[in-house]
Design an enzyme around this catalytic site. Structure first.
Site, mmCIF file in Angstrom:
data_model
loop_
_atom_site.group_PDB
_atom_site.id
_atom_site.type_symbol
_atom_site.label_atom_id
_atom_site.label_comp_id
_atom_site.label_asym_id
_atom_site.label_seq_id
_atom_site.Cartn_x
_atom_site.Cartn_y
_atom_site.Cartn_z
ATOM 1 N N LEU A 187 -23.312 -16.082 -0.418
ATOM 2 C CA LEU A 187 -24.375 -15.305 -1.029
ATOM 3 C C LEU A 187 -25.963 -16.222 -0.789
ATOM 4 O O LEU A 187 -25.683 -17.016 -1.301
ATOM 5 C CB LEU A 187 -24.540 -14.892 -2.601
ATOM 6 C CG LEU A 187 -23.370 -14.130 -2.531
ATOM 7 C CD1 LEU A 187 -22.712 -13.909 -4.892
ATOM 8 C CD2 LEU A 187 -23.499 -12.643 -2.293
ATOM 9 N N HIS B 96 -13.141 -20.892 -8.016
ATOM 10 C CA HIS B 96 -13.112 -21.757 -7.035
ATOM 11 C C HIS B 96 -11.929 -22.532 -6.496
ATOM 12 O O HIS B 96 -11.387 -23.205 -7.427
ATOM 13 C CB HIS B 96 -14.407 -22.507 -5.910
ATOM 14 C CG HIS B 96 -14.237 -23.503 -5.075
ATOM 15 N ND1 HIS B 96 -14.016 -23.246 -4.068
ATOM 16 C CD2 HIS B 96 -13.708 -24.395 -5.080
ATOM 17 C CE1 HIS B 96 -13.985 -24.287 -2.731
ATOM 18 N NE2 HIS B 96 -13.892 -24.895 -3.051
ATOM 19 N N ASP C 48 -20.389 -24.690 -4.137
ATOM 20 C CA ASP C 48 -19.489 -24.331 -4.566
ATOM 21 C C ASP C 48 -20.012 -25.383 -5.430
ATOM 22 O O ASP C 48 -19.003 -26.511 -5.688
ATOM 23 C CB ASP C 48 -18.226 -24.687 -3.753
ATOM 24 C CG ASP C 48 -17.830 -23.588 -3.589
ATOM 25 O OD1 ASP C 48 -17.405 -22.403 -4.070
ATOM 26 O OD2 ASP C 48 -17.063 -23.657 -2.163
#
Length: 199
Positions: A99, A115, A155
Site C-alpha cells: 500500500l 508478517h 514490513d
C-alpha cells in the site's frame, strides 16, 4: 460502542477466521468486523466473511492495470471505499499488495499488518521460505511472526507484538509453516486487541 474493524485479505482467510472467532467469544471485546475486502475474487476468506454475516467485497487491481492506471490510483480509490466503513482499525491479514501513501495517508496509525517473520528479518514476500532456507544453511535457529503498523517502507513500521517460532530437528518447510501459522492466529488476536486499546 464497538470499535469498527475492516479486514483486508488476498487468500484463505485463516487469520480472518481467528479474528471472527475471537470477537465471537469476546477474547477481543467491544469490536466488530464491519467489512472484509479482498483484491482477489478467488479468496476463500470472502466465504468465511459471508458465513459469519460480514459484508464481503472484491476490489481488484486488474481493471486499473488493464487501463494503465497507477498503483496510487488504485490505492486512492480503495481508500475511498474503506473510508465509507468509518474504521477504527484496518487489519491486513494476508493482504498481498504493498500500500502506498495514497492509501495510508487517509488512515494514520490505523493500518496494521501481519508478517510471517520477526522485526528486521525477511521483509517482503516469501518470508517463510526464505527463513527456512536460512535455517537449512545454518544461519538461524528460529524465525517467527509480527504484527506492525504499516508505513510506506515494507514490513518496517512500529511493532505491536511478535512471537518467536523455533525450528525443530527434522523440520520440513510444511511442518514449520504449519507451526508458524498457528502462532500467527494467536498473535493477530493479541495484536488487534492491543491496537484497539491504542486507537
Amino acid at each position: 460502542m464497538s470499535k469498527r474493524i475492516v479486514v483486508m485479505i488476498s487468500g484463505g482467510g485463516t487469520n480472518l477466521q481467528a479474528l471472527i472467532d475471537a470477537i465471537a467469544d469476546e477474547t477481543i471485546k467491544n469490536a466488530e468486523i464491519v467489512a472484509v475486502i479482498s483484491n482477489k475474487a478467488s479468496a476463500y476468506g470472502l466465504t468465511r466473511a459471508q458465513d459469519a454475516g460480514i459484508e464481503a467485497s472484491v476490489f481488484s487491481a486488474k481493471p486499473y492495470t488493464d487501463a494503465g492506471k497507477s498503483r496510487e490510483a488504485y490505492d486512492a480509490d480503495l481508500a475511498e471505499k474503506v473510508t465509507t466503513y468509518a474504521p477504527d482499525l484496518i487489519v491486513l491479514a494476508g493482504w498481498m499488495r504493498i500500500l502506498t501513501p495514497a492509501f495510508l495517508s487517509h488512515f494514520p496509525n490505523k493500518v496494521i499488518n501481519l508478517h510471517p517473520a520477526l522485526p528486521g528479518q525477511f521483509a517482503g514476500i516469501n518470508a517463510i521460505e526464505r527463513a527456512f532456507e536460512a535455517y537449512q544453511n545454518g544461519e538461524i535457529d528460529h524465525s517467527g511472526c509480527m504484527v506492525h503498523y504499516v508505513i510506506p517502507e515494507v514490513d518496517a513500521g512500529p511493532v505491536i507484538a511478535d512471537v518467536i517460532v523455533p525450528f525443530e530437528a527434522n523440520d520440513t518447510l510444511d511442518s514449520f509453516s504449519t507451526r508458524l501459522h498457528i502462532a500467527e492466529h494467536a498473535l493477530i488476536v493479541k495484536a488487534v486487541g492491543l491496537a484497539l486499546d491504542q486507537n
